[in-house]
Design a protein around this motif. Structure first.
Motif, PDB file in Angstrom:
ATOM      1  N   GLN A  54       0.825  -1.196   0.000  1.00  0.00           N
ATOM      2  CA  GLN A  54       0.000   0.000   0.000  1.00  0.00           C
ATOM      3  C   GLN A  54       0.865   1.255   0.000  1.00  0.00           C
ATOM      4  OE1 GLN A  54      -3.168   0.292  -0.522  1.00  0.00           O
ATOM      5  NE2 GLN A  54      -3.287   2.511  -0.226  1.00  0.00           N
ATOM      6  N   PHE A  55       1.930   1.244   0.794  1.00  0.00           N
ATOM      7  CA  PHE A  55       2.845   2.386   0.783  1.00  0.00           C
ATOM      8  C   PHE A  55       3.465   2.565  -0.605  1.00  0.00           C
ATOM      9  CE2 PHE A  55       7.278   3.722   0.729  1.00  0.00           C
ATOM     10  CZ  PHE A  55       7.123   5.045   1.136  1.00  0.00           C
ATOM     11  N   ASN A  56       3.909   1.471  -1.219  1.00  0.00           N
ATOM     12  CA  ASN A  56       4.513   1.564  -2.547  1.00  0.00           C
ATOM     13  C   ASN A  56       3.542   2.176  -3.549  1.00  0.00           C
ATOM     14  OD1 ASN A  56       6.738   0.293  -1.470  1.00  0.00           O
ATOM     15  ND2 ASN A  56       6.298  -1.693  -2.387  1.00  0.00           N
ATOM     16  N   PHE A  57       2.286   1.765  -3.467  1.00  0.00           N
ATOM     17  CA  PHE A  57       1.276   2.309  -4.373  1.00  0.00           C
ATOM     18  C   PHE A  57       1.149   3.822  -4.192  1.00  0.00           C
ATOM     19  CE2 PHE A  57      -3.117   3.802  -4.817  1.00  0.00           C
ATOM     20  CZ  PHE A  57      -3.303   3.608  -6.181  1.00  0.00           C
ATOM     21  N   GLU A  58       1.010   4.249  -2.947  1.00  0.00           N
ATOM     22  CA  GLU A  58       0.836   5.677  -2.682  1.00  0.00           C
ATOM     23  C   GLU A  58       2.082   6.464  -3.062  1.00  0.00           C
ATOM     24  OE1 GLU A  58      -0.319   5.925   1.397  1.00  0.00           O
ATOM     25  OE2 GLU A  58      -2.202   4.829   1.081  1.00  0.00           O
ATOM     26  N   ALA A  59       3.264   5.891  -2.795  1.00  0.00           N
ATOM     27  CA  ALA A  59       4.506   6.577  -3.146  1.00  0.00           C
ATOM     28  C   ALA A  59       4.651   6.698  -4.661  1.00  0.00           C
ATOM     29  CB  ALA A  59       5.701   5.830  -2.559  1.00  0.00           C
ATOM     30  N   ALA A  60       4.232   5.667  -5.391  1.00  0.00           N
ATOM     31  CA  ALA A  60       4.302   5.726  -6.850  1.00  0.00           C
ATOM     32  C   ALA A  60       3.420   6.841  -7.392  1.00  0.00           C
ATOM     33  CB  ALA A  60       3.895   4.385  -7.448  1.00  0.00           C
ATOM     34  N   GLN A  61       2.275   7.068  -6.756  1.00  0.00           N
ATOM     35  CA  GLN A  61       1.407   8.166  -7.205  1.00  0.00           C
ATOM     36  C   GLN A  61       2.078   9.511  -6.935  1.00  0.00           C
ATOM     37  OE1 GLN A  61      -0.979   6.641  -8.922  1.00  0.00           O
ATOM     38  NE2 GLN A  61      -0.029   4.873  -7.915  1.00  0.00           N
ATOM     39  N   ARG A  62       2.756   9.626  -5.803  1.00  0.00           N
ATOM     40  CA  ARG A  62       3.476  10.880  -5.509  1.00  0.00           C
ATOM     41  C   ARG A  62       4.622  11.091  -6.502  1.00  0.00           C
ATOM     42  NH1 ARG A  62       2.465   8.955  -0.215  1.00  0.00           N
ATOM     43  NH2 ARG A  62       4.562   8.139   0.081  1.00  0.00           N
ATOM     44  N   PHE A  63       5.314   9.998  -6.838  1.00  0.00           N
ATOM     45  CA  PHE A  63       6.386  10.087  -7.829  1.00  0.00           C
ATOM     46  C   PHE A  63       5.828  10.540  -9.178  1.00  0.00           C
ATOM     47  CE2 PHE A  63       8.621   8.029 -11.368  1.00  0.00           C
ATOM     48  CZ  PHE A  63       9.882   8.580 -11.221  1.00  0.00           C
ATOM     49  N   ASN A  64       4.707   9.961  -9.579  1.00  0.00           N
ATOM     50  CA  ASN A  64       4.110  10.331 -10.861  1.00  0.00           C
ATOM     51  C   ASN A  64       3.736  11.811 -10.896  1.00  0.00           C
ATOM     52  OD1 ASN A  64       4.367   7.758 -11.875  1.00  0.00           O
ATOM     53  ND2 ASN A  64       2.262   7.156 -11.433  1.00  0.00           N
ATOM     54  N   GLU A  65       3.225  12.312  -9.785  1.00  0.00           N
ATOM     55  CA  GLU A  65       2.848  13.726  -9.728  1.00  0.00           C
ATOM     56  C   GLU A  65       4.092  14.617  -9.778  1.00  0.00           C
ATOM     57  OE1 GLU A  65       0.569  17.072  -9.724  1.00  0.00           O
ATOM     58  OE2 GLU A  65      -0.087  14.985  -9.959  1.00  0.00           O
ATOM     59  N   ALA A  66       5.120  14.230  -9.013  1.00  0.00           N
ATOM     60  CA  ALA A  66       6.356  15.028  -8.988  1.00  0.00           C
ATOM     61  C   ALA A  66       7.092  14.993 -10.319  1.00  0.00           C
ATOM     62  CB  ALA A  66       7.268  14.525  -7.873  1.00  0.00           C
ATOM     63  N   SER A  67       6.923  13.895 -11.064  1.00  0.00           N
ATOM     64  CA  SER A  67       7.664  13.712 -12.318  1.00  0.00           C
ATOM     65  C   SER A  67       6.790  13.890 -13.546  1.00  0.00           C
ATOM     66  CB  SER A  67       8.272  12.302 -12.344  1.00  0.00           C
ATOM     67  OG  SER A  67       9.058  12.075 -11.207  1.00  0.00           O
ATOM     68  N   LYS A  68       5.638  14.498 -13.366  1.00  0.00           N
ATOM     69  CA  LYS A  68       4.672  14.637 -14.451  1.00  0.00           C
ATOM     70  C   LYS A  68       5.316  15.273 -15.679  1.00  0.00           C
ATOM     71  CE  LYS A  68      -0.208  15.768 -14.987  1.00  0.00           C
ATOM     72  NZ  LYS A  68      -1.404  16.331 -14.296  1.00  0.00           N
ATOM     73  N   GLY A  69       5.075  14.640 -16.827  1.00  0.00           N
ATOM     74  CA  GLY A  69       5.647  15.134 -18.072  1.00  0.00           C
ATOM     75  C   GLY A  69       6.995  14.529 -18.387  1.00  0.00           C
ATOM     76  N   LYS A  70       7.581  13.786 -17.435  1.00  0.00           N
ATOM     77  CA  LYS A  70       8.903  13.209 -17.671  1.00  0.00           C
ATOM     78  C   LYS A  70       8.918  11.696 -17.458  1.00  0.00           C
ATOM     79  CE  LYS A  70      13.770  14.129 -16.981  1.00  0.00           C
ATOM     80  NZ  LYS A  70      14.770  15.050 -16.427  1.00  0.00           N
ATOM     81  N   TYR A  71       8.461  11.247 -16.269  1.00  0.00           N
ATOM     82  CA  TYR A  71       8.452   9.822 -15.960  1.00  0.00           C
ATOM     83  C   TYR A  71       7.072   9.419 -15.442  1.00  0.00           C
ATOM     84  CZ  TYR A  71      13.479  10.881 -15.578  1.00  0.00           C
ATOM     85  OH  TYR A  71      14.743  11.333 -15.796  1.00  0.00           O
ATOM     86  N   HIS A  72       6.756   8.137 -15.596  1.00  0.00           N
ATOM     87  CA  HIS A  72       5.488   7.629 -15.071  1.00  0.00           C
ATOM     88  C   HIS A  72       5.655   6.158 -14.684  1.00  0.00           C
ATOM     89  CE1 HIS A  72       1.103   7.504 -14.539  1.00  0.00           C
ATOM     90  NE2 HIS A  72       1.178   6.277 -15.032  1.00  0.00           N
ATOM     91  N   VAL A  73       5.168   5.799 -13.492  1.00  0.00           N
ATOM     92  CA  VAL A  73       5.161   4.413 -13.039  1.00  0.00           C
ATOM     93  C   VAL A  73       3.788   3.815 -13.298  1.00  0.00           C
ATOM     94  CG1 VAL A  73       5.293   2.884 -11.035  1.00  0.00           C
ATOM     95  CG2 VAL A  73       6.935   4.740 -11.283  1.00  0.00           C
ATOM     96  N   LYS A  74       3.769   2.701 -14.020  1.00  0.00           N
ATOM     97  CA  LYS A  74       2.531   1.979 -14.304  1.00  0.00           C
ATOM     98  C   LYS A  74       2.496   0.725 -13.430  1.00  0.00           C
ATOM     99  CE  LYS A  74       0.132  -0.505 -18.026  1.00  0.00           C
ATOM    100  NZ  LYS A  74       0.199  -0.913 -19.453  1.00  0.00           N
ATOM    101  N   THR A  75       1.421   0.556 -12.684  1.00  0.00           N
ATOM    102  CA  THR A  75       1.300  -0.596 -11.787  1.00  0.00           C
ATOM    103  C   THR A  75       0.901  -1.849 -12.549  1.00  0.00           C
ATOM    104  OG1 THR A  75       0.719   0.747  -9.875  1.00  0.00           O
ATOM    105  CG2 THR A  75       0.042  -1.549  -9.817  1.00  0.00           C
ATOM    106  N   LEU A  76       1.630  -2.932 -12.309  1.00  0.00           N
ATOM    107  CA  LEU A  76       1.262  -4.242 -12.829  1.00  0.00           C
ATOM    108  C   LEU A  76       0.556  -5.012 -11.720  1.00  0.00           C
ATOM    109  CD1 LEU A  76       4.509  -5.360 -14.715  1.00  0.00           C
ATOM    110  CD2 LEU A  76       2.457  -4.338 -15.687  1.00  0.00           C
ATOM    111  N   GLN A  77      -0.679  -5.372 -11.918  1.00  0.00           N
ATOM    112  CA  GLN A  77      -1.417  -6.148 -10.928  1.00  0.00           C
ATOM    113  C   GLN A  77      -1.006  -7.613 -11.040  1.00  0.00           C
ATOM    114  OE1 GLN A  77      -3.504  -4.809  -8.668  1.00  0.00           O
ATOM    115  NE2 GLN A  77      -3.232  -2.748  -9.494  1.00  0.00           N
ATOM    116  N   ASN A  78      -0.592  -8.196  -9.928  1.00  0.00           N
ATOM    117  CA  ASN A  78      -0.246  -9.615  -9.959  1.00  0.00           C
ATOM    118  C   ASN A  78      -0.373 -10.224  -8.578  1.00  0.00           C
ATOM    119  OD1 ASN A  78       2.779 -10.211  -8.821  1.00  0.00           O
ATOM    120  ND2 ASN A  78       2.612  -8.107  -9.576  1.00  0.00           N
TER     121      ASN A  78
END
Length: 442
Positions: A54-78
Protein backbone atom coordinates in the motif's frame (compact mmCIF):
# COMPACT_ATOMS: atom_id res chain seq x y z
CA UNK A 1 -0.10 13.15 7.28
CA UNK A 2 1.63 13.06 3.91
CA UNK A 3 4.63 15.14 2.93
CA UNK A 4 4.23 17.55 0.02
CA UNK A 5 6.75 16.82 -2.69
CA UNK A 6 8.75 19.75 -3.95
CA UNK A 7 11.67 17.81 -5.35
CA UNK A 8 11.34 16.74 -8.96
CA UNK A 9 12.78 13.26 -9.32
CA UNK A 10 15.01 14.14 -12.22
CA UNK A 11 17.85 11.77 -12.96
CA UNK A 12 19.87 11.92 -16.11
CA UNK A 13 22.43 9.72 -17.73
CA UNK A 14 24.03 8.26 -14.63
CA UNK A 15 22.26 4.99 -15.39
CA UNK A 16 24.24 4.05 -18.45
CA UNK A 17 26.14 0.86 -17.66
CA UNK A 18 26.18 -2.41 -15.80
CA UNK A 19 23.14 -4.09 -17.35
CA UNK A 20 23.61 -7.84 -17.36
CA UNK A 21 20.76 -8.91 -19.62
CA UNK A 22 17.81 -7.95 -21.72
CA UNK A 23 14.13 -7.99 -20.92
CA UNK A 24 10.93 -7.64 -22.86
CA UNK A 25 9.10 -4.99 -20.87
CA UNK A 26 9.38 -2.23 -23.46
CA UNK A 27 6.04 -2.93 -25.13
CA UNK A 28 5.34 -0.18 -27.62
CA UNK A 29 8.53 1.71 -26.80
CA UNK A 30 9.62 3.61 -23.71
CA UNK A 31 7.15 6.48 -23.72
CA UNK A 32 3.42 6.65 -23.06
CA UNK A 33 0.76 8.78 -24.79
CA UNK A 34 1.73 11.77 -22.65
CA UNK A 35 5.33 11.55 -23.84
CA UNK A 36 6.56 10.37 -20.43
CA UNK A 37 9.10 7.57 -20.03
CA UNK A 38 6.89 4.85 -18.56
CA UNK A 39 8.14 2.00 -16.39
CA UNK A 40 6.26 -0.96 -14.98
CA UNK A 41 6.23 -1.73 -11.26
CA UNK A 42 5.14 -5.15 -10.01
CA UNK A 43 5.08 -4.24 -6.32
CA UNK A 44 3.21 -0.94 -6.41
CA UNK A 45 -0.37 -2.13 -6.18
CA UNK A 46 -3.06 -1.27 -3.64
CA UNK A 47 -3.42 -3.63 -0.69
CA UNK A 48 -5.73 -3.63 2.30
CA UNK A 49 -3.58 -6.20 4.12
CA UNK A 50 0.06 -5.51 3.16
CA UNK A 51 1.25 -2.09 4.41
CA UNK A 52 4.39 -2.24 2.26
CA UNK A 53 2.44 -2.72 -0.96
CA UNK A 54 0.00 0.00 0.00
CA UNK A 55 2.85 2.39 0.78
CA UNK A 56 4.51 1.56 -2.55
CA UNK A 57 1.28 2.31 -4.37
CA UNK A 58 0.84 5.68 -2.68
CA UNK A 59 4.51 6.58 -3.15
CA UNK A 60 4.30 5.73 -6.85
CA UNK A 61 1.41 8.17 -7.21
CA UNK A 62 3.48 10.88 -5.51
CA UNK A 63 6.39 10.09 -7.83
CA UNK A 64 4.11 10.33 -10.86
CA UNK A 65 2.85 13.73 -9.73
CA UNK A 66 6.36 15.03 -8.99
CA UNK A 67 7.66 13.71 -12.32
CA UNK A 68 4.67 14.64 -14.45
CA UNK A 69 5.65 15.13 -18.07
CA UNK A 70 8.90 13.21 -17.67
CA UNK A 71 8.45 9.82 -15.96
CA UNK A 72 5.49 7.63 -15.07
CA UNK A 73 5.16 4.41 -13.04
CA UNK A 74 2.53 1.98 -14.30
CA UNK A 75 1.30 -0.60 -11.79
CA UNK A 76 1.26 -4.24 -12.83
CA UNK A 77 -1.42 -6.15 -10.93
CA UNK A 78 -0.25 -9.62 -9.96
CA UNK A 79 -0.86 -12.21 -7.28
CA UNK A 80 2.85 -12.41 -6.41
CA UNK A 81 3.41 -8.77 -5.52
CA UNK A 82 3.81 -9.51 -1.82
CA UNK A 83 6.10 -12.01 -0.13
CA UNK A 84 5.21 -15.64 -0.72
CA UNK A 85 6.59 -19.05 -1.62
CA UNK A 86 5.57 -18.71 -5.27
CA UNK A 87 7.06 -15.26 -5.88
CA UNK A 88 10.57 -16.38 -6.86
CA UNK A 89 9.25 -18.97 -9.32
CA UNK A 90 6.99 -16.30 -10.83
CA UNK A 91 9.91 -13.98 -11.53
CA UNK A 92 12.13 -16.82 -12.70
CA UNK A 93 9.55 -17.63 -15.38
CA UNK A 94 9.46 -13.98 -16.43
CA UNK A 95 13.27 -13.90 -16.57
CA UNK A 96 13.31 -16.92 -18.89
CA UNK A 97 10.83 -15.11 -21.11
CA UNK A 98 12.85 -11.86 -21.05
CA UNK A 99 9.80 -10.18 -19.56
CA UNK A 100 10.79 -9.00 -16.09
CA UNK A 101 9.13 -5.79 -14.84
CA UNK A 102 11.11 -2.58 -15.02
CA UNK A 103 11.11 -2.22 -11.25
CA UNK A 104 9.99 -4.53 -8.44
CA UNK A 105 11.05 -5.79 -5.02
CA UNK A 106 12.81 -8.98 -3.94
CA UNK A 107 14.16 -10.22 -0.63
CA UNK A 108 17.82 -11.19 -0.25
CA UNK A 109 17.28 -14.92 -0.86
CA UNK A 110 15.29 -14.22 -4.03
CA UNK A 111 17.98 -11.83 -5.25
CA UNK A 112 20.62 -14.52 -4.81
CA UNK A 113 18.66 -16.85 -7.04
CA UNK A 114 17.38 -14.41 -9.65
CA UNK A 115 20.72 -12.62 -10.10
CA UNK A 116 22.04 -15.87 -11.54
CA UNK A 117 19.77 -15.45 -14.56
CA UNK A 118 21.80 -12.47 -15.74
CA UNK A 119 18.63 -10.41 -16.09
CA UNK A 120 18.92 -8.05 -13.10
CA UNK A 121 20.42 -4.58 -13.45
CA UNK A 122 23.60 -3.93 -11.47
CA UNK A 123 23.27 -0.59 -9.65
CA UNK A 124 26.96 -0.49 -8.63
CA UNK A 125 28.01 1.82 -11.52
CA UNK A 126 25.05 4.10 -10.77
CA UNK A 127 26.02 4.43 -7.12
CA UNK A 128 29.64 5.03 -8.06
CA UNK A 129 28.56 7.79 -10.45
CA UNK A 130 26.47 9.50 -7.77
CA UNK A 131 28.66 9.71 -4.67
CA UNK A 132 26.17 11.84 -2.73
CA UNK A 133 23.40 9.31 -3.20
CA UNK A 134 25.70 6.40 -2.32
CA UNK A 135 26.85 8.14 0.87
CA UNK A 136 23.27 8.69 2.01
CA UNK A 137 22.77 5.01 2.88
CA UNK A 138 23.34 3.48 6.28
CA UNK A 139 26.52 1.42 6.79
CA UNK A 140 26.03 -2.18 5.61
CA UNK A 141 22.70 -1.29 3.96
CA UNK A 142 23.75 -3.21 0.84
CA UNK A 143 25.11 -6.30 2.61
CA UNK A 144 22.08 -8.46 1.83
CA UNK A 145 21.63 -7.10 -1.67
CA UNK A 146 25.08 -7.47 -3.21
CA UNK A 147 26.88 -9.99 -5.39
CA UNK A 148 30.18 -11.62 -4.65
CA UNK A 149 32.00 -9.43 -7.19
CA UNK A 150 30.71 -6.14 -5.82
CA UNK A 151 27.44 -5.96 -7.75
CA UNK A 152 24.59 -4.02 -6.18
CA UNK A 153 21.55 -5.92 -7.32
CA UNK A 154 19.04 -3.81 -5.41
CA UNK A 155 18.47 -0.46 -3.73
CA UNK A 156 17.49 -1.17 -0.11
CA UNK A 157 13.95 -0.54 1.01
CA UNK A 158 14.69 -0.61 4.72
CA UNK A 159 17.35 -1.46 7.29
CA UNK A 160 15.98 -3.01 10.43
CA UNK A 161 17.23 -4.43 13.70
CA UNK A 162 15.48 -7.74 14.34
CA UNK A 163 14.95 -8.53 17.99
CA UNK A 164 12.59 -10.43 20.25
CA UNK A 165 9.09 -9.26 21.11
CA UNK A 166 7.93 -10.39 24.53
CA UNK A 167 4.82 -10.30 26.70
CA UNK A 168 5.65 -8.36 29.88
CA UNK A 169 2.62 -9.76 31.68
CA UNK A 170 3.68 -13.38 31.13
CA UNK A 171 7.26 -12.62 32.15
CA UNK A 172 6.09 -10.85 35.30
CA UNK A 173 3.98 -13.87 36.20
CA UNK A 174 7.17 -15.95 36.59
CA UNK A 175 9.23 -13.24 38.29
CA UNK A 176 10.90 -11.38 35.42
CA UNK A 177 10.49 -7.64 34.81
CA UNK A 178 12.51 -7.62 31.56
CA UNK A 179 13.77 -10.06 28.97
CA UNK A 180 16.84 -12.09 30.05
CA UNK A 181 20.26 -10.91 28.93
CA UNK A 182 21.97 -14.33 28.87
CA UNK A 183 20.99 -17.64 27.28
CA UNK A 184 21.26 -19.47 30.62
CA UNK A 185 18.85 -17.02 32.21
CA UNK A 186 16.55 -17.32 29.22
CA UNK A 187 16.37 -21.08 29.69
CA UNK A 188 15.72 -20.66 33.41
CA UNK A 189 12.83 -18.35 32.59
CA UNK A 190 11.61 -20.71 29.86
CA UNK A 191 11.40 -23.58 32.34
CA UNK A 192 9.26 -21.47 34.65
CA UNK A 193 7.00 -20.36 31.80
CA UNK A 194 6.53 -23.94 30.63
CA UNK A 195 5.67 -24.97 34.16
CA UNK A 196 3.05 -22.22 34.22
CA UNK A 197 1.46 -23.52 31.02
CA UNK A 198 2.83 -20.89 28.60
CA UNK A 199 4.98 -21.41 25.52
CA UNK A 200 8.32 -19.70 26.23
CA UNK A 201 9.09 -18.81 22.60
CA UNK A 202 7.12 -19.27 19.37
CA UNK A 203 9.10 -20.62 16.40
CA UNK A 204 8.21 -21.90 12.92
CA UNK A 205 10.97 -24.17 11.62
CA UNK A 206 11.93 -21.52 9.07
CA UNK A 207 12.22 -17.71 9.36
CA UNK A 208 11.85 -17.33 13.13
CA UNK A 209 13.85 -20.46 13.94
CA UNK A 210 16.67 -19.27 11.69
CA UNK A 211 16.55 -15.92 13.46
CA UNK A 212 17.23 -17.61 16.79
CA UNK A 213 19.96 -19.78 15.21
CA UNK A 214 21.57 -16.55 13.97
CA UNK A 215 21.31 -14.99 17.44
CA UNK A 216 22.87 -18.05 19.07
CA UNK A 217 25.74 -17.94 16.56
CA UNK A 218 26.22 -14.18 16.34
CA UNK A 219 26.51 -13.62 20.09
CA UNK A 220 29.59 -15.86 20.23
CA UNK A 221 33.03 -14.22 19.76
CA UNK A 222 33.62 -15.82 16.35
CA UNK A 223 29.99 -16.05 15.37
CA UNK A 224 29.69 -12.83 13.41
CA UNK A 225 32.58 -13.90 11.17
CA UNK A 226 30.76 -17.14 10.36
CA UNK A 227 27.53 -15.33 9.48
CA UNK A 228 29.30 -12.77 7.27
CA UNK A 229 31.84 -14.91 5.43
CA UNK A 230 32.28 -18.60 6.25
CA UNK A 231 28.60 -19.38 5.77
CA UNK A 232 29.02 -18.38 2.13
CA UNK A 233 32.32 -20.15 1.44
CA UNK A 234 32.54 -23.25 3.66
CA UNK A 235 31.31 -26.55 2.26
CA UNK A 236 30.92 -28.07 5.72
CA UNK A 237 29.48 -25.99 8.54
CA UNK A 238 29.98 -28.78 11.08
CA UNK A 239 33.61 -27.73 11.47
CA UNK A 240 32.61 -24.33 12.88
CA UNK A 241 32.33 -24.50 16.66
CA UNK A 242 30.06 -21.47 16.91
CA UNK A 243 27.57 -23.10 14.54
CA UNK A 244 27.77 -26.41 16.40
CA UNK A 245 27.23 -24.80 19.80
CA UNK A 246 24.29 -22.74 18.56
CA UNK A 247 22.65 -25.64 16.75
CA UNK A 248 22.78 -27.95 19.73
CA UNK A 249 21.44 -25.27 22.07
CA UNK A 250 18.54 -24.56 19.72
CA UNK A 251 17.70 -28.26 19.45
CA UNK A 252 17.71 -28.39 23.23
CA UNK A 253 14.84 -25.91 23.36
CA UNK A 254 12.80 -28.23 21.19
CA UNK A 255 13.65 -31.25 23.37
CA UNK A 256 12.72 -29.36 26.55
CA UNK A 257 9.38 -28.22 25.12
CA UNK A 258 10.21 -24.53 25.17
CA UNK A 259 8.61 -23.99 21.74
CA UNK A 260 5.13 -24.40 20.28
CA UNK A 261 3.89 -27.83 19.16
CA UNK A 262 3.67 -26.78 15.49
CA UNK A 263 7.18 -25.33 15.37
CA UNK A 264 8.00 -27.28 12.16
CA UNK A 265 5.21 -25.67 10.13
CA UNK A 266 7.49 -23.46 8.04
CA UNK A 267 4.90 -20.68 8.29
CA UNK A 268 5.73 -17.69 10.47
CA UNK A 269 2.06 -16.86 10.97
CA UNK A 270 1.63 -20.09 12.91
CA UNK A 271 4.29 -18.86 15.33
CA UNK A 272 2.86 -15.34 15.36
CA UNK A 273 -0.64 -16.63 16.15
CA UNK A 274 0.59 -18.20 19.40
CA UNK A 275 2.01 -14.89 20.52
CA UNK A 276 -0.99 -12.89 19.35
CA UNK A 277 -3.30 -15.18 21.30
CA UNK A 278 -1.30 -14.49 24.48
CA UNK A 279 -0.16 -18.12 24.71
CA UNK A 280 3.53 -17.57 23.90
CA UNK A 281 5.79 -15.32 25.94
CA UNK A 282 8.09 -14.31 23.07
CA UNK A 283 8.52 -14.37 19.31
CA UNK A 284 11.46 -13.09 17.22
CA UNK A 285 10.78 -10.73 14.32
CA UNK A 286 11.46 -7.29 12.92
CA UNK A 287 9.72 -3.97 13.61
CA UNK A 288 7.11 -4.56 10.89
CA UNK A 289 5.58 -7.14 13.29
CA UNK A 290 3.92 -4.26 15.16
CA UNK A 291 2.02 -2.94 12.17
CA UNK A 292 1.21 -6.23 10.50
CA UNK A 293 0.42 -8.31 13.61
CA UNK A 294 0.31 -6.56 16.98
CA UNK A 295 -1.99 -3.82 15.73
CA UNK A 296 -4.19 -6.19 13.75
CA UNK A 297 -7.57 -7.61 14.71
CA UNK A 298 -5.84 -10.95 15.36
CA UNK A 299 -4.05 -9.67 18.47
CA UNK A 300 -5.56 -10.30 21.89
CA UNK A 301 -7.02 -7.16 23.53
CA UNK A 302 -4.34 -5.20 25.35
CA UNK A 303 -1.47 -7.26 23.92
CA UNK A 304 0.17 -4.26 22.25
CA UNK A 305 0.35 -2.47 25.61
CA UNK A 306 1.82 -5.58 27.24
CA UNK A 307 4.50 -6.04 24.55
CA UNK A 308 8.09 -4.83 24.60
CA UNK A 309 11.10 -5.56 22.39
CA UNK A 310 14.57 -6.66 23.42
CA UNK A 311 17.90 -7.55 21.82
CA UNK A 312 19.01 -11.16 21.79
CA UNK A 313 20.50 -12.59 24.99
CA UNK A 314 24.21 -13.38 24.91
CA UNK A 315 26.31 -16.27 26.09
CA UNK A 316 27.80 -14.21 28.90
CA UNK A 317 26.58 -10.65 29.27
CA UNK A 318 27.03 -9.40 25.70
CA UNK A 319 23.70 -9.06 23.94
CA UNK A 320 23.32 -8.87 20.16
CA UNK A 321 21.10 -7.75 17.31
CA UNK A 322 20.47 -8.96 13.80
CA UNK A 323 20.61 -5.92 11.50
CA UNK A 324 19.44 -6.45 7.94
CA UNK A 325 18.22 -4.81 4.78
CA UNK A 326 15.45 -7.26 4.16
CA UNK A 327 14.29 -6.31 0.69
CA UNK A 328 15.27 -4.03 -2.12
CA UNK A 329 14.18 -2.46 -5.39
CA UNK A 330 15.50 -4.36 -8.41
CA UNK A 331 15.18 -3.73 -12.13
CA UNK A 332 14.77 -6.16 -15.01
CA UNK A 333 15.11 -3.73 -17.90
CA UNK A 334 18.04 -2.99 -20.18
CA UNK A 335 16.31 -0.15 -22.06
CA UNK A 336 18.43 2.93 -21.39
CA UNK A 337 15.51 5.37 -21.28
CA UNK A 338 13.69 3.14 -18.83
CA UNK A 339 16.81 2.78 -16.70
CA UNK A 340 16.86 6.57 -16.46
CA UNK A 341 13.28 6.47 -15.10
CA UNK A 342 14.10 3.55 -12.79
CA UNK A 343 16.99 5.59 -11.41
CA UNK A 344 14.72 8.54 -10.78
CA UNK A 345 12.18 6.30 -9.05
CA UNK A 346 14.60 4.52 -6.70
CA UNK A 347 16.23 7.84 -5.77
CA UNK A 348 12.77 9.19 -5.00
CA UNK A 349 11.98 6.12 -2.87
CA UNK A 350 15.23 6.50 -0.92
CA UNK A 351 14.76 10.23 -0.27
CA UNK A 352 14.39 11.43 3.31
CA UNK A 353 10.72 12.30 2.92
CA UNK A 354 9.81 8.91 1.50
CA UNK A 355 11.78 6.72 3.92
CA UNK A 356 10.27 8.59 6.87
CA UNK A 357 6.83 8.25 5.34
CA UNK A 358 7.46 4.54 4.84
CA UNK A 359 8.50 4.17 8.47
CA UNK A 360 5.23 5.74 9.56
CA UNK A 361 3.19 3.55 7.24
CA UNK A 362 4.90 0.19 7.78
CA UNK A 363 6.96 0.33 10.98
CA UNK A 364 10.19 -0.40 9.10
CA UNK A 365 13.30 1.72 9.58
CA UNK A 366 15.03 3.86 6.93
CA UNK A 367 17.94 2.46 4.90
CA UNK A 368 19.35 5.99 4.60
CA UNK A 369 20.69 8.37 7.21
CA UNK A 370 17.93 10.56 8.58
CA UNK A 371 18.58 13.46 10.99
CA UNK A 372 17.47 12.69 14.53
CA UNK A 373 15.33 15.83 14.60
CA UNK A 374 13.44 14.61 11.53
CA UNK A 375 12.82 11.23 13.13
CA UNK A 376 11.58 12.88 16.34
CA UNK A 377 9.30 15.23 14.45
CA UNK A 378 7.79 12.34 12.46
CA UNK A 379 6.39 10.73 15.61
CA UNK A 380 7.28 7.20 14.53
CA UNK A 381 5.64 4.22 16.22
CA UNK A 382 7.67 3.81 19.45
CA UNK A 383 7.66 0.02 19.72
CA UNK A 384 8.72 -0.40 16.09
CA UNK A 385 11.68 1.93 16.43
CA UNK A 386 12.79 0.97 19.95
CA UNK A 387 15.48 -1.47 18.90
CA UNK A 388 17.14 1.11 16.65
CA UNK A 389 18.44 2.89 19.73
CA UNK A 390 19.96 -0.39 20.93
CA UNK A 391 22.19 -0.92 17.88
CA UNK A 392 25.20 1.05 19.22
CA UNK A 393 24.72 -0.36 22.73
CA UNK A 394 24.83 -4.10 22.13
CA UNK A 395 28.07 -6.07 22.08
CA UNK A 396 27.42 -7.66 18.70
CA UNK A 397 25.52 -6.86 15.52
CA UNK A 398 25.35 -9.45 12.77
CA UNK A 399 23.27 -10.49 9.74
CA UNK A 400 20.53 -13.09 9.52
CA UNK A 401 21.88 -16.47 8.33
CA UNK A 402 20.04 -16.13 5.03
CA UNK A 403 21.78 -12.83 4.12
CA UNK A 404 25.18 -14.27 3.23
CA UNK A 405 24.14 -17.91 3.27
CA UNK A 406 23.48 -19.81 0.04
CA UNK A 407 20.15 -19.15 -1.63
CA UNK A 408 18.83 -22.61 -0.76
CA UNK A 409 19.24 -22.30 3.00
CA UNK A 410 15.53 -21.81 3.73
CA UNK A 411 14.43 -24.95 1.88
CA UNK A 412 17.33 -27.01 3.22
CA UNK A 413 16.61 -25.93 6.80
CA UNK A 414 12.91 -26.76 6.55
CA UNK A 415 13.76 -30.19 5.16
CA UNK A 416 16.51 -31.12 7.61
CA UNK A 417 15.58 -29.42 10.89
CA UNK A 418 12.70 -31.80 11.85
CA UNK A 419 14.87 -34.87 11.24
CA UNK A 420 17.65 -33.40 13.38
CA UNK A 421 15.36 -32.46 16.26
CA UNK A 422 13.81 -35.94 16.20
CA UNK A 423 17.26 -37.54 16.47
CA UNK A 424 17.27 -39.07 12.99
CA UNK A 425 20.59 -37.36 12.17
CA UNK A 426 23.31 -36.01 14.48
CA UNK A 427 24.75 -32.50 14.65
CA UNK A 428 27.64 -33.19 12.29
CA UNK A 429 25.38 -34.73 9.66
CA UNK A 430 22.83 -31.95 10.02
CA UNK A 431 25.31 -29.10 9.56
CA UNK A 432 27.23 -30.88 6.80
CA UNK A 433 24.08 -31.61 4.83
CA UNK A 434 22.69 -28.14 5.56
CA UNK A 435 25.77 -26.55 3.96
CA UNK A 436 25.72 -28.89 0.96
CA UNK A 437 22.00 -28.74 0.29
CA UNK A 438 21.84 -24.97 0.84
CA UNK A 439 24.52 -24.51 -1.81
CA UNK A 440 22.91 -26.90 -4.28
CA UNK A 441 19.63 -25.02 -3.96
CA UNK A 442 21.18 -21.57 -4.60
Amino acid sequence: MRFTKTVVAATTAVLIAGVLGACGTSEGGSTNAAGEIEITCATCQKSATDPFLQFNFEAAQRFNEASKGKYHVKTLQNANAGSGDARLQYYQRLALANDLPDVFQLNSAEIKSLSGTGKLHDFAPDLKADAKWAASFQPRAFDALSGRDGQRWAIPQQQDPIGIFYNRKLLTSVGYDSFPTTWDDFEAMAAKLKGAGATPIALDGDWATLLMWSNLIGTQPAGSAFLTSEIATSKDWSTNQAAVKATERLRGWQAKGFVNADSFSGDFQNAASKYLAGKAAAVPNGPWFVKTNLKSANAAPGLYDDTDAAPSPGWDSGQGLIVVSGAGWVSGTSDQAKLEAVGAFVRFMSSTDEVVEQAKATGSNPPVKVPAATVDAAGLEPLSSRLVTQIPRVAQTFPHARVHGPGGIDAAWKNLWPAYVKGEIDTQAFLSRLATESASGS
